[in-house]
Design an enzyme around this catalytic site. Structure first.
Site, PDB file in Angstrom:
ATOM      1  N   GLY A  58       2.269   1.704  -5.334  1.00 41.08           N
ATOM      2  CA  GLY A  58       2.651   1.584  -3.928  1.00 41.08           C
ATOM      3  C   GLY A  58       4.057   2.104  -3.694  1.00 41.08           C
ATOM      4  N   TRP A 100       3.904   5.856  -3.977  1.00 37.41           N
ATOM      5  CA  TRP A 100       3.281   6.442  -2.782  1.00 37.41           C
ATOM      6  C   TRP A 100       4.344   6.795  -1.745  1.00 37.41           C
ATOM      7  CZ3 TRP A 100       3.230   4.402   2.288  1.00 37.41           C
ATOM      8  CH2 TRP A 100       2.407   5.069   3.191  1.00 37.41           C
ATOM      9  N   HIS A 101       5.383   5.966  -1.661  1.00 37.88           N
ATOM     10  CA  HIS A 101       6.431   6.235  -0.684  1.00 37.88           C
ATOM     11  C   HIS A 101       7.286   7.430  -1.071  1.00 37.88           C
ATOM     12  CE1 HIS A 101       5.344   2.125   0.507  1.00 37.88           C
ATOM     13  NE2 HIS A 101       5.902   2.390   1.668  1.00 37.88           N
ATOM     14  N   GLY A 102       7.309   7.797  -2.354  1.00 38.15           N
ATOM     15  CA  GLY A 102       8.058   8.977  -2.757  1.00 38.15           C
ATOM     16  C   GLY A 102       8.405   8.966  -4.224  1.00 38.15           C
TER      17      GLY A 102
END
Length: 628
Positions: free
Chosen positions: A401, A404-406
């Site tokens: 997770g 996923w943001h970077g």
């Protein structure tokens, strides 16, 4: 006139189409007027519904073009590829049920390969735009090369959201949770529906596709609720999020060393409000706009700062992403059953990522060492195996997770801290009060000694935090001892027990909010593009803020701060009070607003817009989650 048309139909990267712009609401007014003409009055025919879906598909594509320009073609491509691959998956699945020709296993294999191809295509786009710089850094670190990506990669707005959406569709078709959509235009509308296209919520096909074939229906009450959500979202975004950011938060994060430790700490707390008001504000507007057109989007936030532990927080925050990760990552990893090949694969990969991002074997060794300890304990103690594997899979899911943001070490830390918080809470809940008190005392004593001999900022932070936690734990421990000794719980002690329950809830909420706010230090400081350049600055910002918060404080600065930033603090406190209101109260005033006469609702719209307008800053603030 040509200049006006050019402005309307051209893409301007500096001025994307945002919900907070007048241009968007003029755009939506035209769209809704044409929408009303298409659906007509009375019961909508199937032909009108089909025409409505086509119209909204092209409107959504135009909206995305005004937001991301030529990246519209990526959206169109993944729409076409996932539509036909999902149909092919189901075709081979149906052939596999015919056992007479002897090719059923081959057909089953074909359906699996097509699912893999669909996911690979989707992740290839996501991987290039979000992780290309990181990939180059990995190659350079492993092979000692000097490979650089010359062109600056611009991240298409909302690519993470619609890619996750189409992956869920292909996966659901493969697992026979849904039937493939028959019409590609309907499928395109599902993928591109403009209210939720660029920042979610992530909508599953099983929830949205059936709505495409239902006649438009909007009661007076539904209209009022839709208007309420739109006004609520605009107020959150502009009055809470943008005002706090421009007038306080951005200043501190840009130069943490120019502000005191208390100011840095308040910046973290107010940032928690900013990011919530920003993201949930977008969702509220999206829900309201969609509802006016007869479509219903899933709830994405449920007062997350009412959570009493990190696990509950993630059940209330960005619900659609949490549910997606649970369905398509956590459960395939083994969930709460066991560890799978995927579990070990991701452990090894995260160890490699840690080595690359830190350019050190230390972080990698820590990850591998902790994983090895968990696996060995699980093998030696079969009674605890399920719990250990559950926590390991949960931790990997939270790291994914974060990733996923970077592709950022700070995002990894943020995801990892949330995962660790969830794991600690699970073990804490199964401990008895004697063990809780013993563990907390041991940790606190260790930190007191560490603080005495090594008073570094991070040690100071941990020392103060655990000292506060120890006091709270001691109070609750003593109360539980007294309650166990008391034999007259129903005889005059009900008020005391009720008060204790409320205080315990408030204490748990405060702890969780403080923990989540601290993890946001790494979230706010991160970048999701070039780790070789921007991550260095992000890590520097995080270290400076920790240094300020964990450094020496002066109590004399607090009154001056509260006075100088009195309006910021008022906005923050009022926002938190409204957030913490009981759910039934919020439902009450929402429904009562919806039942107002139409003229009263219009007056409310004028008043709210006039108030919100006073808070608009000179430069429009983009929604935070557009960068993801």
């Amino acid at each position: 006139m040509p200049e006006a048309l050019n402005y309307i139909f051209s893409f301007d990267a500096q001025h994307p189409l945002l919900f907070t712009q007048f241009y968007f609401w003029a755009f939506f007014a035209i769209v809704f007027s044409l929408f009303a003409l298409i659906i007509g009055r009375g019961k909508s025919s199937r032909g009108r519904m089909h025409l409505r879906n086509i119209f909204l598909l092209f409107v959504s594509w135009f909206f995305y073009y005004k937001t991301s320009g030529v990246f519209l073609w990526i959206l169109v491509f993944v729409t076409i590829s996932n539509f036909y691959l999902a149909k092919a998956i189901r075709h081979y699945q149906e052939l596999s049920t015919i056992k007479l020709d002897g090719y059923s296993k081959l057909y089953t294999l074909n359906s699996k390969l097509l699912l893999c191809l669909s996911i690979i295509i989707d992740l290839a786009f996501l991987g290039y735009f979000k992780y290309a710089y990181f990939g180059a850094d990995v190659v350079n670190s492993l092979f000692g090369t000097d490979w650089h990506i010359v062109d600056k990669i611009v991240l298409p707005v909302g690519i993470s959201f619609y890619i996750f959406q189409v992956i869920s569709y292909s996966s659901d078709v493969y697992h026979r949770r849904i039937e493939p959509v028959k019409n590609i235009l309907d499928f395109g509308f599902y993928v591109a529906f403009f209210p939720q296209l660029v920042a979610g919520p992530i909508v599953r096909a099983s929830e949205f596709i059936p709505q495409l074939y239902k006649p438009w229906h909007l009661t007076k009450r539904q209209f009022g609720i839709a208007i309420f959500w739109i006004l609520n979202g605009l107020t959150k975004k502009i009055v809470l999020s943008d005002y706090l950011a421009v007038n306080f938060i951005d200043r501190v994060f840009q130069s943490p060393t120019l502000f005191t430790g208390f100011e840095n700490l308040m910046a973290l707390f107010t940032y928690s409000m900013q990011v919530y008001a920003d993201f949930s504000g977008y969702t509220d507007i999206a829900i309201g706009v969609a509802m006016l057109m007869g479509f219903y989007l899933p709830q994405n936030f449920d007062s997350p700062y009412k959570a009493q532990n990190p696990q509950e927080f993630w059940r209330r925050w960005h619900i659609s992403l949490s549910r997606w990760l649970k369905t398509y990552v956590y459960i395939p990893l083994g969930g709460n059953r066991n560890a799978t090949f995927g579990t070990y694969f991701w452990i090894a990969l995260f160890a490699l990522i840690a080595m690359v991002l830190t350019h050190s074997w230390i972080a990698s060794s820590i990850i591998l060492g902790l994983a090895a300890i968990v696996i060995v304990v699980a093998l030696v103690c079969p009674n605890h195996r399920k719990l250990l594997y559950t926590n390991l899979n949960s931790f990997i899911t939270m790291l994914l997770g974060g990733l996923w943001h970077g592709a950022s070490w700070n995002f990894m830390i943020w995801g990892g801290l949330n995962g660790i918080g969830m794991i600690i809470n699970k073990f804490w809940r199964i401990m008895g009060w004697h063990l809780r008190m013993a563990v907390m005392t041991a940790i606190t004593v260790g930190l007191v000694i560490g603080h005495h001999y090594y008073p570094a900022p991070l040690m100071n932070l941990a020392y103060v935090w655990f000292l506060i936690l120890w006091v709270g734990t001691a109070i609750r421990y003593i109360y539980n001892l007294l309650s166990q000794l008391s034999t007259a719980k129903l005889d005059g002690y009900s008020t005391l027990y009720t008060l204790n329950s409320k205080l315990s809830t408030a204490w748990a909420i405060a702890q969780t909010f403080a923990f989540i706010s601290f993890t946001r230090l790494f979230f706010r400081s991160s970048s999701n593009l070039d780790p070789a350049l921007e991550n260095e600055q992000a890590w520097k910002t995080a270290k400076e803020m920790v240094g300020q918060i964990g450094g020496a404080w002066s109590s004399s600065i607090i009154p001056d701060f509260l006075w100088e930033y009195r309006y910021v603090m008022i906005v923050f406190v009022v926002g938190m009070i409204i957030h913490w209101l009981p759910t039934r109260w919020k439902r009450w005033y929402r429904l009562n607003f919806a039942m107002l006469p139409t003229w009263a609702i219009m007056i409310a719209v004028i008043v709210v817009v006039a108030v919100v307008y006073q808070f608009i800053t000179a430069e429009q603030q983009p929604f935070i989650y557009f960068q993801f």
